[in-house]
Design a protein around this motif. Sequence first.
Motif, PDB file in Angstrom:
ATOM      1  N   LYS A  11       0.996  -0.922  -0.241  1.00  8.61           N
ATOM      2  CA  LYS A  11       0.239   0.032   0.233  1.00  8.61           C
ATOM      3  C   LYS A  11       0.813   1.448   0.540  1.00  8.61           C
ATOM      4  CE  LYS A  11      -3.888   2.387  -0.102  1.00  8.61           C
ATOM      5  NZ  LYS A  11      -4.741   2.665  -0.894  1.00  8.61           N
ATOM      6  N   ARG A  13       2.271   4.463   0.709  1.00 13.52           N
ATOM      7  CA  ARG A  13       1.819   6.207   1.613  1.00 13.52           C
ATOM      8  C   ARG A  13       1.426   7.623   0.467  1.00 13.52           C
ATOM      9  NH1 ARG A  13       6.478   5.053   5.194  1.00 13.52           N
ATOM     10  NH2 ARG A  13       7.498   4.499   3.698  1.00 13.52           N
ATOM     11  N   ASN A  14       2.697   7.396  -0.055  1.00 11.63           N
ATOM     12  CA  ASN A  14       2.663   8.459  -1.175  1.00 11.63           C
ATOM     13  C   ASN A  14       1.951   8.165  -3.009  1.00 11.63           C
ATOM     14  OD1 ASN A  14       2.624  10.760  -2.792  1.00 11.63           O
ATOM     15  ND2 ASN A  14       5.248  10.970  -2.223  1.00 11.63           N
ATOM     16  N   ASP A 127       8.586   4.648  -1.975  1.00  8.86           N
ATOM     17  CA  ASP A 127       8.181   5.416  -0.899  1.00  8.86           C
ATOM     18  C   ASP A 127       8.069   4.114   0.102  1.00  8.86           C
ATOM     19  OD1 ASP A 127       4.846   6.681  -0.697  1.00  8.86           O
ATOM     20  OD2 ASP A 127       4.811   3.700  -0.717  1.00  8.86           O
ATOM     21  N   GLY A 128       9.150   3.114   0.716  1.00  8.04           N
ATOM     22  CA  GLY A 128       9.270   2.056   1.458  1.00  8.04           C
ATOM     23  C   GLY A 128      10.552   1.430   1.955  1.00  8.04           C
TER      24      GLY A 128
END
Length: 230
Positions: A11, A13-14, A127-128
């Motif tokens: 998933k 976040r941005n 992102d992660g």
Amino acid sequence: MDSLEALLDYKFRNSLLLAEALTHPSLAYETQRPHFDNQRLEFLGDAVLQLALTSHLYHLFPGFTEGDLTKMRARLVSKEALCNFASGIDLGEYVLLGRGEEASGGRERASTLADAFEALVGAVYLDGGFEAARGVVLKVAKEEVYKISEKPEEKNPKGQLQEVLQAILPESPIYKVVSADGPDHDKYFVVEVHWNNVVLARGKGKNKKQAEAAAATGAIEAKSWESGAK
């Protein structure tokens, strides 16, 4: 994009990073937003993908040489493999294309799919972090990695034959079609492999590539260069 994230088991976040990864340069051109397309993320994703797969292969095959690992990695990062990864998660359905690119079949184009997958990996990395990107890569590539673990060496008889022969003389083998019989939809090819003015072997196949590979395999198995002719 929820369905794509579900397939990735990740998933964002941005969400803008995901949108950027899916934006083909054709759409960026049409909307006059030249700095918002997936090319930079593709560049980054290529490096992340290489590292993730390199690390995985390194630990998966502790007894393999650098050369063996390099060949396996090349199979996993080829355009064909990347296109397969993208197809496995239906990535083509999510890519944002310009009208012209859409009309010309860009959604199914191998280069578009391969580039989008690399960009997606780059977006997950930003992102992660690396572990998140590594997880996505290994999840999507799981089937291909399994195939390689079952059959780590990709047979390339033509390449093997050329290596053997050029160690003797700096001359490459030549493949000649002897015959091509049958209707267009079901042809049957016979090919000879020539080297140093002799015929080393003859191979048969449903296309020239198969027949050439069969001829090379026959020459390797018989070591026909040692006796001078086949």
